[in-house]
Design a protein around this motif. Sequence first.
Motif, PDB file in Angstrom:
ATOM      1  N   GLU A  50      74.241   4.527  16.814  1.00  0.00           N
ATOM      2  CA  GLU A  50      74.600   3.448  18.257  1.00  0.00           C
ATOM      3  C   GLU A  50      73.273   4.598  18.772  1.00  0.00           C
ATOM      4  O   GLU A  50      72.425   3.571  19.897  1.00  0.00           O
ATOM      5  N   GLY A  51      73.320   6.060  18.528  1.00  0.00           N
ATOM      6  CA  GLY A  51      71.935   6.878  19.357  1.00  0.00           C
ATOM      7  C   GLY A  51      70.805   6.220  19.103  1.00  0.00           C
ATOM      8  O   GLY A  51      70.388   5.378  18.174  1.00  0.00           O
ATOM      9  N   GLU A  52      70.058   7.302  19.559  1.00  0.00           N
ATOM     10  CA  GLU A  52      68.011   7.132  19.791  1.00  0.00           C
ATOM     11  C   GLU A  52      67.609   8.088  18.512  1.00  0.00           C
ATOM     12  O   GLU A  52      67.845   8.916  18.922  1.00  0.00           O
ATOM     13  N   PHE A  53      67.477   7.804  18.363  1.00  0.00           N
ATOM     14  CA  PHE A  53      65.774   8.230  17.022  1.00  0.00           C
ATOM     15  C   PHE A  53      64.546   8.313  17.637  1.00  0.00           C
ATOM     16  O   PHE A  53      63.996   7.001  17.987  1.00  0.00           O
ATOM     17  N   ILE A  54      64.214   9.438  17.982  1.00  0.00           N
ATOM     18  CA  ILE A  54      62.718   9.984  18.412  1.00  0.00           C
ATOM     19  C   ILE A  54      61.811  10.153  17.119  1.00  0.00           C
ATOM     20  O   ILE A  54      62.334  11.000  15.786  1.00  0.00           O
ATOM     21  N   GLU A  55      60.493   9.571  17.218  1.00  0.00           N
ATOM     22  CA  GLU A  55      59.583   9.423  15.829  1.00  0.00           C
ATOM     23  C   GLU A  55      59.056  10.217  16.066  1.00  0.00           C
ATOM     24  O   GLU A  55      58.579  10.847  16.976  1.00  0.00           O
ATOM     25  N   LYS A  56      58.623  11.652  15.027  1.00  0.00           N
ATOM     26  CA  LYS A  56      58.074  13.500  14.988  1.00  0.00           C
ATOM     27  C   LYS A  56      57.571  12.995  14.055  1.00  0.00           C
ATOM     28  O   LYS A  56      57.265  12.579  12.641  1.00  0.00           O
ATOM     29  N   ARG A  57      55.844  13.660  14.381  1.00  0.00           N
ATOM     30  CA  ARG A  57      55.665  13.516  13.147  1.00  0.00           C
ATOM     31  C   ARG A  57      54.716  14.660  13.524  1.00  0.00           C
ATOM     32  O   ARG A  57      53.614  14.787  14.792  1.00  0.00           O
ATOM     33  N   SER A  58      54.445  15.693  12.463  1.00  0.00           N
ATOM     34  CA  SER A  58      53.180  16.718  12.767  1.00  0.00           C
ATOM     35  C   SER A  58      52.811  16.994  11.635  1.00  0.00           C
ATOM     36  O   SER A  58      52.870  16.193  10.267  1.00  0.00           O
ATOM     37  N   ASP A  59      51.707  17.701  11.473  1.00  0.00           N
ATOM     38  CA  ASP A  59      51.053  18.566   9.896  1.00  0.00           C
ATOM     39  C   ASP A  59      52.343  18.528   8.865  1.00  0.00           C
ATOM     40  O   ASP A  59      51.866  18.667   7.659  1.00  0.00           O
ATOM     41  N   LEU A  60      53.422  19.418   9.460  1.00  0.00           N
ATOM     42  CA  LEU A  60      54.874  19.219   8.040  1.00  0.00           C
ATOM     43  C   LEU A  60      55.530  18.336   8.213  1.00  0.00           C
ATOM     44  O   LEU A  60      56.020  18.337   6.957  1.00  0.00           O
ATOM     45  N   PHE A  61      55.464  17.429   9.111  1.00  0.00           N
ATOM     46  CA  PHE A  61      56.637  16.075   8.795  1.00  0.00           C
ATOM     47  C   PHE A  61      56.464  15.161   8.804  1.00  0.00           C
ATOM     48  O   PHE A  61      55.769  14.770  10.710  1.00  0.00           O
ATOM     49  N   GLN A  62      57.017  14.312   9.091  1.00  0.00           N
ATOM     50  CA  GLN A  62      56.997  12.896   9.139  1.00  0.00           C
ATOM     51  C   GLN A  62      58.965  12.370   9.548  1.00  0.00           C
ATOM     52  O   GLN A  62      59.094  12.142   8.433  1.00  0.00           O
TER      53      GLN A  62
ATOM     54  N   LEU B  96      47.979  21.316   6.091  1.00  0.00           N
ATOM     55  CA  LEU B  96      48.666  21.787   6.757  1.00  0.00           C
ATOM     56  C   LEU B  96      47.556  22.902   8.349  1.00  0.00           C
ATOM     57  O   LEU B  96      46.480  23.291   7.708  1.00  0.00           O
ATOM     58  N   LEU B  97      47.666  22.781   9.258  1.00  0.00           N
ATOM     59  CA  LEU B  97      46.895  23.814  10.536  1.00  0.00           C
ATOM     60  C   LEU B  97      46.379  24.843   9.589  1.00  0.00           C
ATOM     61  O   LEU B  97      45.893  25.092  10.185  1.00  0.00           O
ATOM     62  N   HIS B  98      47.818  25.434   9.247  1.00  0.00           N
ATOM     63  CA  HIS B  98      46.833  26.441   8.405  1.00  0.00           C
ATOM     64  C   HIS B  98      46.219  27.216   7.399  1.00  0.00           C
ATOM     65  O   HIS B  98      47.095  27.881   7.255  1.00  0.00           O
ATOM     66  N   ASP B  99      45.660  26.417   7.082  1.00  0.00           N
ATOM     67  CA  ASP B  99      45.003  26.792   6.101  1.00  0.00           C
ATOM     68  C   ASP B  99      43.897  27.755   6.473  1.00  0.00           C
ATOM     69  O   ASP B  99      43.087  28.452   6.644  1.00  0.00           O
ATOM     70  N   ASN B 100      44.794  29.249   5.953  1.00  0.00           N
ATOM     71  CA  ASN B 100      44.131  30.520   5.983  1.00  0.00           C
ATOM     72  C   ASN B 100      42.644  30.881   5.622  1.00  0.00           C
ATOM     73  O   ASN B 100      41.856  31.646   5.733  1.00  0.00           O
ATOM     74  N   ASN B 101      41.834  30.163   4.467  1.00  0.00           N
ATOM     75  CA  ASN B 101      41.091  30.257   3.823  1.00  0.00           C
ATOM     76  C   ASN B 101      40.042  28.831   4.175  1.00  0.00           C
ATOM     77  O   ASN B 101      39.334  29.378   4.320  1.00  0.00           O
ATOM     78  N   GLU B 102      40.257  28.414   5.133  1.00  0.00           N
ATOM     79  CA  GLU B 102      38.839  28.007   5.881  1.00  0.00           C
ATOM     80  C   GLU B 102      39.221  28.280   7.232  1.00  0.00           C
ATOM     81  O   GLU B 102      40.038  27.810   7.986  1.00  0.00           O
ATOM     82  N   GLN B 103      37.666  28.688   7.831  1.00  0.00           N
ATOM     83  CA  GLN B 103      37.934  28.506   9.258  1.00  0.00           C
ATOM     84  C   GLN B 103      37.210  27.813   9.823  1.00  0.00           C
ATOM     85  O   GLN B 103      35.873  27.475   9.198  1.00  0.00           O
ATOM     86  N   LEU B 104      37.246  26.917  10.971  1.00  0.00           N
ATOM     87  CA  LEU B 104      36.550  26.153  11.141  1.00  0.00           C
ATOM     88  C   LEU B 104      35.222  26.342  11.681  1.00  0.00           C
ATOM     89  O   LEU B 104      35.430  27.202  12.824  1.00  0.00           O
ATOM     90  N   GLY B 105      34.720  26.233  11.437  1.00  0.00           N
ATOM     91  CA  GLY B 105      32.894  26.911  12.299  1.00  0.00           C
ATOM     92  C   GLY B 105      32.851  26.254  14.380  1.00  0.00           C
ATOM     93  O   GLY B 105      33.721  25.538  14.403  1.00  0.00           O
TER      94      GLY B 105
END
Lengths: 204, 178
Positions: A50-62, B96-105
């Motif tokens: 019944e509640g709201e789910f908020i989309e989460k997206r980053s480099d690590l997860f989705q 990922l962001l913390h790819d330590n092997n790679e520094q952007l120029g």
Amino acid sequence: MIEEWIQKTHLESKEALKKTFLSAVPFPHLQMEDFFIEGKVEEIYGALLEGEFIEKRSDLFQFKQTNDLISTSNKTLEEFYIFLSSNEFRNFMQDITGLSLKEGANNVAGTLYEDTDYLLIHDDQLDQRKIAYLLYLADLDEKTGGSLELYSSNEDGSPKEVATKLYPRANGFTFFEVSKISYHAVEEVIDAQRLAIGGWLHGQ
Amino acid sequence: MVNEHYASDEVIGQIKQTLDTQGTVQLQQFLEVDIYNQLLQTIKETTLTQSINLLSYKYKTGPAPYLPEVEQFLQYLGLKVESSTLKVFTWKDYMLLHDNNEQLGEWEIMLDCTGEWLEMAGGEVTYTDGKGQTGTLPALKNSLTITKTDSLQRFVHYCNHHAKEKQRILLFITASSN
């Protein structure tokens, strides 16, 4: 109070559960089926949806996530949150894990993974987290993905490979000790829904 | 050859102005079709090696093809190529962001050599300043994106099962201002 929530069979087998938890590989964890009293989980499931789910997206997860249940206005979820925050629940978890834990729930929220959602490998170490726990509200399998993948470690402490895959079972309760080697991930979900409530217990 | 549209002094001037004001520009259909197809063939014949650091990245990498046309074009923009690398992503790959092997120029140039790719398959390239996303680039074949990256980080989203056997092919070039 605790008898109103957790199945009696689990409450009466804490010593055996402790042995299983401590001897688990690649790091201490436990997966218990039919954990909560019948009826409770159905109520929680309904309340969560019944509640709201908020989309989460980053480099690590989705994935999608509710707000912290500390602020829920839903009575069922509020009661569940109070139970997870209780001294009785803390004591139960202390007995099984052998760890010294603080009373109180931390960052408890519902999570929903749908097709292509994932959580890449990480160790969960943050603040004083000592135990990460999940109540699953859906059944998943090899075809749908969505397993909790636990990684083994190399001698230098870096993650090595997936050592254990734990597939969610509705009313299954899974938890693991958070440490510098508690590397884990949520496998990508394929054409399915993975609904759960998760949170952490902090160390003393 | 670079698409002749981009070869005129007027367009070069416009690109420079865009980079000065916005810090990034994307040039579509960048290479002439025959040159682009030759490049794809070269990449296809390149030996790729698996590159994995579970906490940071998982993809295949290989030596970047020599592209004098691109280097010359970048020189017109006042950019000097310092290094380049080929990265190929398939299902379950990420950076990922913390790819330590790679520094952007100071500058990063990305030539997108991805073929058929569904947008829902993930694999977008995102540049961020750490406070919020500053730009996300879905797959766009034969596009050249130039980004001033001295204060940015970059990541590549996880490639999901919709990628199937397809490859997200990216040629990253690091450059400095002349």
